[in-house]
Design an enzyme around this catalytic site. Structure first.
Site: not given
Ligand code: ACO
Length: 320
Positions: A114, A247, A277
């Protein structure tokens, strides 16, 4: 004499097919509400059979050349950032070169996921300032849909395909151009964001794996630090910045980073809602959107930033 790399033109390209959250919710256990609340994403574009990283990159490059009013024959350097090349080799940059009808120029790919566009921009800027190139195409292009596990709801809803390009031109003694770039990498966290295949390990392409919550924590800290660093290097303050083009990974990361730096959310270009993304494509895609819709104007102080797999991260400060 001060030699700088000035942005002469920008362009972008998206696949034809747009996919909204409701369509994804019909395939995996997710919902529009969850995706919008956690990420800000509403739609993404997914490449069809005839669309590749290379074709999207070439379309974005053509539009950037048109915008700059520059002939493809004047390009002497192509740096293409991607983690999803058309083939393991040759570099997708050389395919784009041929699609643009350029017979001889320096062409290579950069792999920093990214942050790839920031790495590519910094390399091209160094080559221009060092006299090794005069007119460069810097492209970020990806087809992440091809490395997603479409049964993993924690990752497949987050990414989209697309390409963005800028034309950089050497200019002497002007006010505009790239003022400073800063790049970083820390390979210790590879288990948090990676692809589980590759030519030299499994002999397969592999699928993206991410521990999103941990990536999020690192992203906010690293991005705030590198933004401060690049502002210092450029000799400007956060108050002077007209636009931040970050980004586009997650609307909450954009908000958290802005808050940490005391920046107004109104200065941040956001396209993650439309494009999701798009990895290395996201910064040049967002830059193209904000220049073409008239928000970013000539003379504006613009800061670009990204963080991605590796981890890698970086920022650039420029006067458009
Ligand atoms: N739909 C519904 N529920 C979901 C989904 C979905 N698509 N995905 C995860 N959940 C659930 C999980 O299973 C979890 O359930 P549980 O509590 O019963 O275990 C709950 O939602 C919370 O999951 P988390 O992973 O803790 O959710 P979070 O609030 O952290 O959001 C996310 C996840 C959106 C991925 C966030 O952490 C994020 O954006 N992270 C950064 C990603 C990023 O910046 N990437 C940049 C680099 S990418 C690259 O270089 C290729």
């Amino acid at each position: 004499m001060t030699l700088r790399a000035v942005i002469a033109g920008v362009g972008s390209a998206l696949p034809e097919r747009r996919v909204d959250n409701a369509e994804l919710a019909a395939q995996v256990d997710t919902s529009d509400e969850w995706i919008v609340e956690r990420t800000g994403i509403r739609t993404r574009y997914i490449a069809g059979p005839g669309e590749t990283t290379g074709t999207l990159a070439a379309d974005a490059a053509r539009r950037a050349l048109d915008h700059a009013g520059i002939d493809a024959g004047d390009i002497d350097l192509i740096v293409l950032a991607t983690a999803t090349p058309d083939q393991t080799f040759p570099a997708t940059a050389t395919k784009v070169q041929t699609m643009l009808g350029i017979v001889d120029c320096i062409s290579f790919d950069v792999a920093a996921v990214c942050s790839g566009f920031l790495y590519a921009l910094s390399v091209a800027d160094s080559m221009i300032r060092g006299g090794g190139a005069k007119t460069a195409l810097v492209i970020g292009a990806e087809t992440f849909s091809r490395i997603l596990d479409w049964e993993d709801r924690t990752t497949c809803v987050l990414f989209g395909d697309g390409a963005g390009a800028v034309v950089l031109q050497a200019a002497e003694n002007g006010q505009s151009g790239i003022l400073a770039t800063r790049l970083h990498a820390d390979g210790r966290h590879q288990d948090l964001l990676y692809v589980d295949g590759g030519p030299s390990t499994t002999g397969t392409v592999g699928k993206l794996r991410m521990k999103g919550r941990e990536v999020f924590r690192h992203a906010v800290v690293n991005l705030a630090a590198v933004l401060n660093e690049v502002l210092d290097a450029a000799g400007v303050t956060a108050d002077e910045v007209d636009w931040i083009v970050p980004h586009q990974a997650n609307a909450r990361i954009l908000d958290a980073t802005a808050k940490k730096l005391g920046l107004s959310p109104g200065k941040i270009v956001v396209t993650v809602d439309r494009h999701a993304n798009t990895s290395a494509a996201s910064v040049p895609l967002a830059l193209d959107v904000a220049i073409k819709d008239g928000r970013i104007k000539r003379g504006d102080l613009v800061v670009l930033e990204a963080m991605g797999g590796g981890f890698t991260w970086g920022a650039a400060a420029l006067r458009y």
